[in-house]
Design a protein around this motif. Structure first.
Motif, PDB file in Angstrom:
ATOM      1  N   CYS A  29       1.242  -1.092  -0.006  1.00 20.42           N
ATOM      2  CA  CYS A  29      -0.132   0.160   0.261  1.00 20.42           C
ATOM      3  C   CYS A  29       0.946   0.975   0.272  1.00 20.42           C
ATOM      4  O   CYS A  29       1.967   1.568   0.110  1.00 20.42           O
ATOM      5  CB  CYS A  29      -1.246   0.030   1.029  1.00 20.42           C
ATOM      6  N   ASP A  30       0.156   2.486  -0.203  1.00 22.65           N
ATOM      7  CA  ASP A  30       1.382   3.384  -0.295  1.00 22.65           C
ATOM      8  C   ASP A  30       1.451   4.131   1.131  1.00 22.65           C
ATOM      9  O   ASP A  30       0.274   4.177   1.649  1.00 22.65           O
ATOM     10  CB  ASP A  30       0.024   4.637  -0.980  1.00 22.65           C
ATOM     11  N   VAL A  31       2.457   4.470   1.214  1.00 19.97           N
ATOM     12  CA  VAL A  31       2.940   4.861   2.801  1.00 19.97           C
ATOM     13  C   VAL A  31       1.884   6.256   3.082  1.00 19.97           C
ATOM     14  O   VAL A  31       1.783   5.799   4.275  1.00 19.97           O
ATOM     15  CB  VAL A  31       4.365   5.164   2.889  1.00 19.97           C
ATOM     16  N   ARG A  32       1.076   7.190   1.972  1.00 18.45           N
ATOM     17  CA  ARG A  32       0.076   7.804   2.408  1.00 18.45           C
ATOM     18  C   ARG A  32      -1.025   7.777   3.049  1.00 18.45           C
ATOM     19  O   ARG A  32      -1.394   8.036   3.689  1.00 18.45           O
ATOM     20  CB  ARG A  32       0.689   9.018   1.073  1.00 18.45           C
ATOM     21  N   ASP A  33      -1.375   6.857   2.659  1.00 18.52           N
ATOM     22  CA  ASP A  33      -2.433   5.925   2.844  1.00 18.52           C
ATOM     23  C   ASP A  33      -2.309   5.230   4.392  1.00 18.52           C
ATOM     24  O   ASP A  33      -3.261   5.057   5.309  1.00 18.52           O
ATOM     25  CB  ASP A  33      -2.345   5.201   1.875  1.00 18.52           C
ATOM     26  N   SER A  34      -0.706   4.247   4.715  1.00 16.48           N
ATOM     27  CA  SER A  34      -0.849   4.274   6.158  1.00 16.48           C
ATOM     28  C   SER A  34      -0.736   4.927   7.172  1.00 16.48           C
ATOM     29  O   SER A  34      -0.867   4.830   8.034  1.00 16.48           O
ATOM     30  CB  SER A  34       0.684   2.953   6.084  1.00 16.48           C
ATOM     31  N   VAL A  35       0.154   6.240   6.597  1.00 16.92           N
ATOM     32  CA  VAL A  35       0.063   7.712   8.116  1.00 16.92           C
ATOM     33  C   VAL A  35      -1.264   7.941   7.907  1.00 16.92           C
ATOM     34  O   VAL A  35      -1.048   8.350   9.358  1.00 16.92           O
ATOM     35  CB  VAL A  35       1.107   8.352   7.068  1.00 16.92           C
ATOM     36  N   GLU A  36      -2.341   7.733   6.770  1.00 15.84           N
ATOM     37  CA  GLU A  36      -3.480   8.532   7.540  1.00 15.84           C
ATOM     38  C   GLU A  36      -3.994   7.320   7.857  1.00 15.84           C
ATOM     39  O   GLU A  36      -4.865   8.269   9.392  1.00 15.84           O
ATOM     40  CB  GLU A  36      -4.397   8.399   6.395  1.00 15.84           C
ATOM     41  N   ALA A  37      -4.081   6.570   7.853  1.00 12.55           N
ATOM     42  CA  ALA A  37      -5.213   4.503   8.842  1.00 12.55           C
ATOM     43  C   ALA A  37      -4.525   5.696  10.137  1.00 12.55           C
ATOM     44  O   ALA A  37      -4.850   5.572  11.057  1.00 12.55           O
ATOM     45  CB  ALA A  37      -4.291   3.691   8.027  1.00 12.55           C
ATOM     46  N   ILE A  38      -2.417   5.442   9.792  1.00 13.07           N
ATOM     47  CA  ILE A  38      -2.823   5.500  11.679  1.00 13.07           C
ATOM     48  C   ILE A  38      -2.390   6.706  12.271  1.00 13.07           C
ATOM     49  O   ILE A  38      -3.256   6.749  14.009  1.00 13.07           O
ATOM     50  CB  ILE A  38      -0.958   5.345  11.475  1.00 13.07           C
ATOM     51  N   SER A  47      -9.746   2.905  19.194  1.00 16.23           N
ATOM     52  CA  SER A  47      -8.656   1.870  19.023  1.00 16.23           C
ATOM     53  C   SER A  47      -7.911   0.805  20.255  1.00 16.23           C
ATOM     54  O   SER A  47      -7.446   0.227  19.842  1.00 16.23           O
ATOM     55  CB  SER A  47      -8.057   2.738  17.876  1.00 16.23           C
ATOM     56  N   LEU A  48      -8.104   1.640  20.997  1.00 18.85           N
ATOM     57  CA  LEU A  48      -7.416   1.316  22.228  1.00 18.85           C
ATOM     58  C   LEU A  48      -7.979  -0.477  22.647  1.00 18.85           C
ATOM     59  O   LEU A  48      -8.553  -0.524  22.476  1.00 18.85           O
ATOM     60  CB  LEU A  48      -7.615   2.134  23.539  1.00 18.85           C
ATOM     61  N   GLY A  49      -6.136  -1.333  22.242  1.00 19.61           N
ATOM     62  CA  GLY A  49      -6.088  -2.193  23.064  1.00 19.61           C
ATOM     63  C   GLY A  49      -7.123  -3.699  21.595  1.00 19.61           C
ATOM     64  O   GLY A  49      -6.601  -4.161  21.117  1.00 19.61           O
ATOM     65  N   GLU A  50      -6.658  -2.480  20.520  1.00 23.85           N
ATOM     66  CA  GLU A  50      -7.232  -3.278  19.587  1.00 23.85           C
ATOM     67  C   GLU A  50      -5.961  -3.943  18.351  1.00 23.85           C
ATOM     68  O   GLU A  50      -4.942  -2.746  18.406  1.00 23.85           O
ATOM     69  CB  GLU A  50      -8.246  -2.491  18.721  1.00 23.85           C
ATOM     70  N   VAL A  51      -5.920  -4.328  17.438  1.00 19.98           N
ATOM     71  CA  VAL A  51      -5.382  -4.773  16.257  1.00 19.98           C
ATOM     72  C   VAL A  51      -5.683  -4.605  15.257  1.00 19.98           C
ATOM     73  O   VAL A  51      -6.966  -5.589  14.774  1.00 19.98           O
ATOM     74  CB  VAL A  51      -5.276  -6.243  16.664  1.00 19.98           C
ATOM     75  N   VAL A  52      -5.257  -3.808  14.557  1.00 22.30           N
ATOM     76  CA  VAL A  52      -5.556  -3.314  13.388  1.00 22.30           C
ATOM     77  C   VAL A  52      -5.076  -3.815  11.915  1.00 22.30           C
ATOM     78  O   VAL A  52      -3.314  -3.215  12.132  1.00 22.30           O
ATOM     79  CB  VAL A  52      -5.641  -1.560  13.018  1.00 22.30           C
ATOM     80  N   ASN A  53      -5.468  -4.210  11.212  1.00 21.18           N
ATOM     81  CA  ASN A  53      -4.392  -4.056   9.395  1.00 21.18           C
ATOM     82  C   ASN A  53      -4.684  -3.279   9.262  1.00 21.18           C
ATOM     83  O   ASN A  53      -5.445  -2.734   8.806  1.00 21.18           O
ATOM     84  CB  ASN A  53      -4.626  -5.552   9.733  1.00 21.18           C
ATOM     85  N   ALA A  97       2.968 -15.817   2.077  1.00 28.09           N
ATOM     86  CA  ALA A  97       1.823 -15.328   2.219  1.00 28.09           C
ATOM     87  C   ALA A  97       1.781 -13.997   2.711  1.00 28.09           C
ATOM     88  O   ALA A  97       2.157 -14.386   3.569  1.00 28.09           O
ATOM     89  CB  ALA A  97       0.315 -15.534   1.022  1.00 28.09           C
ATOM     90  N   ARG A  98       2.107 -12.497   2.278  1.00 24.73           N
ATOM     91  CA  ARG A  98       1.043 -11.670   4.209  1.00 24.73           C
ATOM     92  C   ARG A  98       0.010 -11.361   3.185  1.00 24.73           C
ATOM     93  O   ARG A  98       0.312  -9.976   2.612  1.00 24.73           O
ATOM     94  CB  ARG A  98       2.851 -10.819   4.094  1.00 24.73           C
ATOM     95  N   ALA A  99      -1.100 -11.352   3.621  1.00 23.12           N
ATOM     96  CA  ALA A  99      -2.342 -10.562   3.308  1.00 23.12           C
ATOM     97  C   ALA A  99      -2.943 -10.457   4.247  1.00 23.12           C
ATOM     98  O   ALA A  99      -2.577 -10.479   5.540  1.00 23.12           O
ATOM     99  CB  ALA A  99      -3.044 -11.627   2.458  1.00 23.12           C
ATOM    100  N   LEU A 100      -3.749  -9.542   4.597  1.00 25.84           N
ATOM    101  CA  LEU A 100      -4.646  -8.812   5.608  1.00 25.84           C
ATOM    102  C   LEU A 100      -5.074 -10.311   5.846  1.00 25.84           C
ATOM    103  O   LEU A 100      -6.352 -11.023   4.541  1.00 25.84           O
ATOM    104  CB  LEU A 100      -5.171  -7.645   4.942  1.00 25.84           C
ATOM    105  N   SER A 101      -5.411 -10.489   7.031  1.00 25.71           N
ATOM    106  CA  SER A 101      -6.759 -11.228   7.374  1.00 25.71           C
ATOM    107  C   SER A 101      -7.999 -10.722   7.676  1.00 25.71           C
ATOM    108  O   SER A 101      -8.193  -9.600   7.644  1.00 25.71           O
ATOM    109  CB  SER A 101      -6.106 -11.672   8.774  1.00 25.71           C
ATOM    110  N   ARG A 102      -9.162 -10.795   7.707  1.00 24.24           N
ATOM    111  CA  ARG A 102     -10.476 -10.673   7.446  1.00 24.24           C
ATOM    112  C   ARG A 102     -11.531 -11.235   8.870  1.00 24.24           C
ATOM    113  O   ARG A 102     -11.266 -12.264   9.471  1.00 24.24           O
ATOM    114  CB  ARG A 102     -10.767 -10.566   6.629  1.00 24.24           C
TER     115      ARG A 102
END
Length: 102
Positions: A29-38, A47-53, A97-102
């Protein structure tokens, strides 16, 4: 680091180093998308205590990634397969494979 390595090799006309069979897949993914998500995650208590992909759900094989980079760079660099053990330390493990789990 696979993408920057492929780009450098393609631009130099050097052989593109593919470890393993090239069939292992990753989601990029684009690093800008990762930064926005974070930034959104730290802005909410939900999001506290949650695991987020964070990332894409579009898988690409390493072999296909090398081909795409060569195509975009207009490069004729050959792809060279090397055993995964040449890249990894004995303590590492191969992840096909490294893919997002759902």
């Amino acid at each position: 680091m696979v993408l920057p390595n492929f780009v450098a090799q393609a631009l130099e006309g050097a052989p593109m180093t593919v470890y393993g069979t090239g069939q292992q897949s990753r989601c990029f993914c684009d690093v800008r998308d990762s930064v926005e998500a974070i930034l959104r995650l730290v802005a909410t208590d939900k999001s506290l205590g949650e695991v987020v992909n964070v990332g894409s759900d579009y898988e690409v094989t390493i072999e296909d990634l090398a081909h795409r980079v060569k195509e975009q760079a207009g490069s004729s660099s050959p792809s060279c397969l090397f055993p995964m053990t040449r890249r990894m330390s004995p303590a590492s493990r191969h992840v096909p494979a490294r893919a997002l789990s759902r």
